[in-house]
Design a protein around this motif. Structure first.
Motif, PDB file in Angstrom:
ATOM      1  N   GLY A   1       0.814  -1.212   0.000  1.00 20.91           N
ATOM      2  CA  GLY A   1       0.000   0.000   0.000  1.00 20.91           C
ATOM      3  C   GLY A   1       0.844   1.257   0.000  1.00 20.91           C
ATOM      4  N   LEU A   2       1.840   1.306   0.883  1.00 24.11           N
ATOM      5  CA  LEU A   2       2.703   2.488   0.958  1.00 24.11           C
ATOM      6  C   LEU A   2       3.531   2.651  -0.314  1.00 24.11           C
ATOM      7  CD1 LEU A   2       3.837   4.855   2.587  1.00 24.11           C
ATOM      8  CD2 LEU A   2       5.503   3.274   3.599  1.00 24.11           C
TER       9      LEU A   2
ATOM     10  N   THR B   1       1.373   3.751  -3.169  1.00 23.95           N
ATOM     11  CA  THR B   1       0.975   5.147  -2.965  1.00 23.95           C
ATOM     12  C   THR B   1       2.094   6.097  -3.367  1.00 23.95           C
ATOM     13  OG1 THR B   1      -0.511   4.546  -1.151  1.00 23.95           O
ATOM     14  CG2 THR B   1       0.218   6.846  -1.257  1.00 23.95           C
TER      15      THR B   1
ATOM     16  N   GLY C   1       2.432   5.975  -7.126  1.00 24.00           N
ATOM     17  CA  GLY C   1       1.326   6.719  -7.729  1.00 24.00           C
ATOM     18  C   GLY C   1       1.502   8.219  -7.590  1.00 24.00           C
ATOM     19  N   LEU C   2       1.978   8.654  -6.421  1.00 19.83           N
ATOM     20  CA  LEU C   2       2.222  10.077  -6.201  1.00 19.83           C
ATOM     21  C   LEU C   2       3.300  10.591  -7.138  1.00 19.83           C
ATOM     22  CD1 LEU C   2       1.742  12.640  -4.513  1.00 19.83           C
ATOM     23  CD2 LEU C   2       3.464  11.783  -2.885  1.00 19.83           C
TER      24      LEU C   2
END
Length: 312
Positions: free
Chosen positions: A210-211, A214, A217-218
């Motif tokens: 997840g991290l 993320t 994606g950022l």
């Protein structure tokens, strides 16, 4: 029912059953396994050799490619040789310590590979969004430090996995329906309370993946925003081309990994061989295709590989 723990008084051996439901096809399945593994070793060792020999490739981007190649070699070598011994010779036994060691390295290298992909996304962000500061922000020394941070993170997160398994009782069953000591496959054999093991593995999966997703994606969100602010169509194309290889590698890495996690935990109606094959796809396919993708999409690396190939 008799039970035992993974201690000195417990069993000394587990049995790896291979691909449950497809035992009769093990010889045929070994053909793509061995082919993918050989291609993976040739491709990744070629990347390591060429980058080490060429001074012009001693840059952050190529150091990251070398780290990715090392993780690819590591994760496939942890699994494929033992799987081929099962397929070819029926050597299914593995010691308990060997099983836990294999489990640790497979999952630790997977976490390390994910950390490398995050760093590669940050590298692409800096190259496109801060090109003038790129050389000062991402130096070779800083890349090596980030690699060490990823390694320490992988060890700290994964070390509890085999340690938590050692406390579990096993009720006479020591047959693992898998080609390698995958964590959940071993946990499912226990007749004890496995809630801590399930919870920890889920937390780690969601925290790490997840991290990492993320952050990736950022990075790409900021890259896309920066690209659309550029007026030149040619600059658009050049900027996007620098990210294509990394995007392909991410899709190949995370897609089978997430599918494998979901099928292992929530796919009770899915046949066992689908669980096992999906887990092995994550081990086999990315290490084989990663050096090919970067070799095709990265002109500087492609030219250097061509130079050494022509000398042979």
């Amino acid at each position: 029912m008799e039970s035992f723990n993974l201690t000195s008084s417990g069993p000394t051996m587990f049995i790896l059953n291979g691909i449950t439901g497809l035992e009769a096809a093990h010889i045929w399945i070994s053909i793509p396994f061995s082919t993918f593994y050989i291609i993976s070793l040739l491709g990744n060792f070629t990347v390591l050799f060429v980058v080490s020999k060429e001074q012009t490739l001693h840059k952050p981007m190529y150091l990251l490619l070398c780290m990715l190649a090392l993780t690819d070699i590591g994760i496939s070598t942890c699994v494929v040789p033992k799987a081929l011994c099962i397929f070819w010779f029926g050597f299914k036994e593995i010691t308990v310590d060997g099983c836990l060691t294999q489990m640790f390295f497979v999952h630790a290298v997977a976490v390390m590979r994910s950390a490398v992909l995050v760093t590669m996304a940050f590298d692409r962000y800096e190259a496109i969004c801060n090109p003038l500061r790129y050389a000062t922000i991402l130096t070779n020394a800083r890349i090596i430090k980030l690699g060490l941070v990823g390694l320490i993170q992988a060890v700290l997160f994964i070390l509890p996995v085999p340690l938590l398994l050692r406390r579990l009782p096993f009720c006479a069953n020591h047959i693992i329906p898998h080609t390698y000591c995958e964590h959940i496959a071993v946990v499912k054999m226990s007749c004890g309370d496995t809630r801590v093991n399930w919870t920890y593995s889920l937390v780690i999966a969601f925290v790490i993946i997840g991290l990492d997703l993320t952050l990736i994606g950022l990075s790409y969100g900021l890259i896309i925003r920066a690209v659309f602010r550029i007026n030149s169509k040619k600059a658009h194309q050049k900027a996007l081309n620098t990210c294509t290889a990394h995007i392909c590698v991410m899709l190949m890495t995370y897609t089978p990994f997430i599918f494998s996690i979901l099928t292992q935990r929530f796919g009770q109606g899915i046949p066992a061989h689908v669980h096992i094959l999906s887990a092995n796809l994550y081990i086999l396919v990315p290490p084989m295709l990663n050096p090919i993708i970067y070799g095709v999409k990265t002109k500087e690396l492609r030219d250097k590989v061509g130079k050494y190939t022509c000398r042979m």
